[in-house]
Motif scaffolding. Sequence first.
Motif, PDB file in Angstrom:
ATOM      1  N   LEU A 195       0.851  -1.196   0.000  1.00 29.67           N
ATOM      2  CA  LEU A 195       0.000   0.000   0.000  1.00 29.67           C
ATOM      3  C   LEU A 195       0.883   1.241   0.000  1.00 29.67           C
ATOM      4  O   LEU A 195       1.606   1.495   0.955  1.00 29.67           O
ATOM      5  N   THR A 196       0.873   2.002  -1.078  1.00 31.50           N
ATOM      6  CA  THR A 196       1.695   3.206  -1.172  1.00 31.50           C
ATOM      7  C   THR A 196       1.009   4.359  -0.478  1.00 31.50           C
ATOM      8  O   THR A 196      -0.183   4.300  -0.174  1.00 31.50           O
ATOM      9  N   GLU A 197       1.763   5.429  -0.257  1.00 32.09           N
ATOM     10  CA  GLU A 197       1.211   6.595   0.419  1.00 32.09           C
ATOM     11  C   GLU A 197       0.028   7.164  -0.340  1.00 32.09           C
ATOM     12  O   GLU A 197      -0.958   7.592   0.241  1.00 32.09           O
ATOM     13  N   ASN A 198       0.088   7.174  -1.661  1.00 30.85           N
ATOM     14  CA  ASN A 198      -0.967   7.779  -2.470  1.00 30.85           C
ATOM     15  C   ASN A 198      -2.218   6.927  -2.528  1.00 30.85           C
ATOM     16  O   ASN A 198      -3.275   7.395  -2.922  1.00 30.85           O
ATOM     17  N   LYS A 199      -2.110   5.654  -2.161  1.00 30.78           N
ATOM     18  CA  LYS A 199      -3.253   4.764  -2.266  1.00 30.78           C
ATOM     19  C   LYS A 199      -3.895   4.456  -0.917  1.00 30.78           C
ATOM     20  O   LYS A 199      -4.781   3.637  -0.824  1.00 30.78           O
ATOM     21  N   LYS A 200      -3.420   5.100   0.134  1.00 34.80           N
ATOM     22  CA  LYS A 200      -3.992   4.851   1.442  1.00 34.80           C
ATOM     23  C   LYS A 200      -5.449   5.280   1.474  1.00 34.80           C
ATOM     24  O   LYS A 200      -5.801   6.350   1.000  1.00 34.80           O
ATOM     25  N   LYS A 201      -6.274   4.436   2.051  1.00 31.69           N
ATOM     26  CA  LYS A 201      -7.682   4.777   2.163  1.00 31.69           C
ATOM     27  C   LYS A 201      -7.886   5.729   3.337  1.00 31.69           C
ATOM     28  O   LYS A 201      -7.158   5.670   4.333  1.00 31.69           O
ATOM     29  N   PRO A 202      -8.877   6.614   3.257  1.00 31.29           N
ATOM     30  CA  PRO A 202      -9.123   7.535   4.367  1.00 31.29           C
ATOM     31  C   PRO A 202      -9.580   6.780   5.610  1.00 31.29           C
ATOM     32  O   PRO A 202     -10.114   5.676   5.531  1.00 31.29           O
ATOM     33  N   LYS A 203      -9.350   7.396   6.774  1.00 30.77           N
ATOM     34  CA  LYS A 203      -9.718   6.751   8.027  1.00 30.77           C
ATOM     35  C   LYS A 203     -11.224   6.628   8.151  1.00 30.77           C
ATOM     36  O   LYS A 203     -11.731   5.679   8.752  1.00 30.77           O
ATOM     37  N   TYR A 204     -11.951   7.619   7.589  1.00 29.15           N
ATOM     38  CA  TYR A 204     -13.414   7.602   7.626  1.00 29.15           C
ATOM     39  C   TYR A 204     -13.949   7.555   6.204  1.00 29.15           C
ATOM     40  O   TYR A 204     -13.350   8.108   5.289  1.00 29.15           O
ATOM     41  N   ASP A 205     -15.097   6.905   6.036  1.00 32.17           N
ATOM     42  CA  ASP A 205     -15.689   6.780   4.703  1.00 32.17           C
ATOM     43  C   ASP A 205     -16.385   8.057   4.247  1.00 32.17           C
ATOM     44  O   ASP A 205     -16.642   8.231   3.058  1.00 32.17           O
ATOM     45  N   LYS A 206     -16.710   8.943   5.191  1.00 30.99           N
ATOM     46  CA  LYS A 206     -17.445  10.165   4.863  1.00 30.99           C
ATOM     47  C   LYS A 206     -16.608  11.390   5.195  1.00 30.99           C
ATOM     48  O   LYS A 206     -15.698  11.326   6.029  1.00 30.99           O
ATOM     49  N   PRO A 207     -16.899  12.521   4.543  1.00 27.83           N
ATOM     50  CA  PRO A 207     -16.099  13.729   4.787  1.00 27.83           C
ATOM     51  C   PRO A 207     -16.276  14.277   6.192  1.00 27.83           C
ATOM     52  O   PRO A 207     -17.284  14.028   6.858  1.00 27.83           O
ATOM     53  N   VAL A 208     -15.290  15.031   6.620  1.00 23.06           N
ATOM     54  CA  VAL A 208     -15.355  15.719   7.909  1.00 23.06           C
ATOM     55  C   VAL A 208     -16.285  16.919   7.781  1.00 23.06           C
ATOM     56  O   VAL A 208     -16.171  17.705   6.830  1.00 23.06           O
ATOM     57  N   LEU A 209     -17.201  17.083   8.726  1.00 23.64           N
ATOM     58  CA  LEU A 209     -18.062  18.268   8.771  1.00 23.64           C
ATOM     59  C   LEU A 209     -17.456  19.252   9.768  1.00 23.64           C
ATOM     60  O   LEU A 209     -17.337  18.944  10.962  1.00 23.64           O
ATOM     61  N   ALA A 210     -17.057  20.425   9.280  1.00 24.68           N
ATOM     62  CA  ALA A 210     -16.433  21.448  10.119  1.00 24.68           C
ATOM     63  C   ALA A 210     -17.416  22.598  10.304  1.00 24.68           C
ATOM     64  O   ALA A 210     -17.756  23.289   9.341  1.00 24.68           O
ATOM     65  N   PHE A 211     -17.879  22.798  11.531  1.00 29.40           N
ATOM     66  CA  PHE A 211     -18.912  23.785  11.834  1.00 29.40           C
ATOM     67  C   PHE A 211     -18.290  25.075  12.382  1.00 29.40           C
ATOM     68  O   PHE A 211     -17.350  25.027  13.178  1.00 29.40           O
ATOM     69  N   LEU A 212     -18.861  26.212  11.960  1.00 23.45           N
ATOM     70  CA  LEU A 212     -18.406  27.509  12.461  1.00 23.45           C
ATOM     71  C   LEU A 212     -19.621  28.328  12.888  1.00 23.45           C
ATOM     72  O   LEU A 212     -20.543  28.555  12.089  1.00 23.45           O
ATOM     73  N   HIS A 213     -19.612  28.758  14.137  1.00 25.18           N
ATOM     74  CA  HIS A 213     -20.776  29.416  14.748  1.00 25.18           C
ATOM     75  C   HIS A 213     -20.888  30.880  14.358  1.00 25.18           C
ATOM     76  O   HIS A 213     -19.975  31.471  13.776  1.00 25.18           O
ATOM     77  N   GLY A 214     -22.010  31.481  14.730  1.00 25.81           N
ATOM     78  CA  GLY A 214     -22.254  32.895  14.470  1.00 25.81           C
ATOM     79  C   GLY A 214     -22.037  33.756  15.709  1.00 25.81           C
ATOM     80  O   GLY A 214     -21.494  33.300  16.727  1.00 25.81           O
ATOM     81  N   SER A 215     -22.477  35.013  15.622  1.00 29.25           N
ATOM     82  CA  SER A 215     -22.294  35.961  16.731  1.00 29.25           C
ATOM     83  C   SER A 215     -23.065  35.519  17.977  1.00 29.25           C
ATOM     84  O   SER A 215     -24.121  34.894  17.876  1.00 29.25           O
TER      85      SER A 215
END
Length: 219
Positions: A58-78
């Motif tokens: 398994l090469t560096e470029n072919k490593k599978k991601p740790k999670y199958d779904k994207p990370v959701l990054a939340f940013l709050h309001g005032s």
Amino acid sequence: AEIRASVVLSSPADSSGPLPVPQQLPLGSGTKAEVISCLPPSRSIDSEDFFSLIFGALTENKKKPKYDKPVLAFLHGSFHASWCWSEKYMPYFASLGYPCVAFSLQGTGGTPAVEEGAKKVKIASHVADLDAFLGGLSDNDDNNLGLELGENPQIVLLGHSFGGLTIMKWLEQYYGEEEESNNNKQQNINLAGVALLCSVPPSGNGPMTLRFLLCSVRD
């Protein structure tokens, strides 16, 4: 641009599911930020991974991601902080397999302003913190936050109100820099999508509020 809206939180998150974990972590921008993470169980190693690990195929470029779904990054309001996402949104989406992260902007929640005694924080400082936060989500970043989300994970940004404005200002920087610098940035931050929820427009709240008042007087 297509605008779609739907209600997804039909029931409270299962208390036995993933739970939010608050921490104070140093960002690459120099800010010590309150960061909340809510992570589902990571992807189990399949047979392909197992044999690859044993035989080194398994090469560096072919490593599978740790999670199958994207990370959701939340940013709050005032007048909020990262806690506003941790009560329902983060446990709900984490129970569906999405790793969820959020951080509190300077002067809110557990993130003090870098400048001691400051009463205001410039939008440029928030943008710098957001950039450092997103970069730190990758395990191979020099200033990674230690959340173990994998190398260069896909990220979907979600911002509410002032958080949406901060994201738009960051996007101006992200896509508006010199081509070479921008390409390097895109290699470090794997942006998969953006969702703006009742976002403050780039012009700020002033002109928008004036339009609302004028409409109210006419009506």
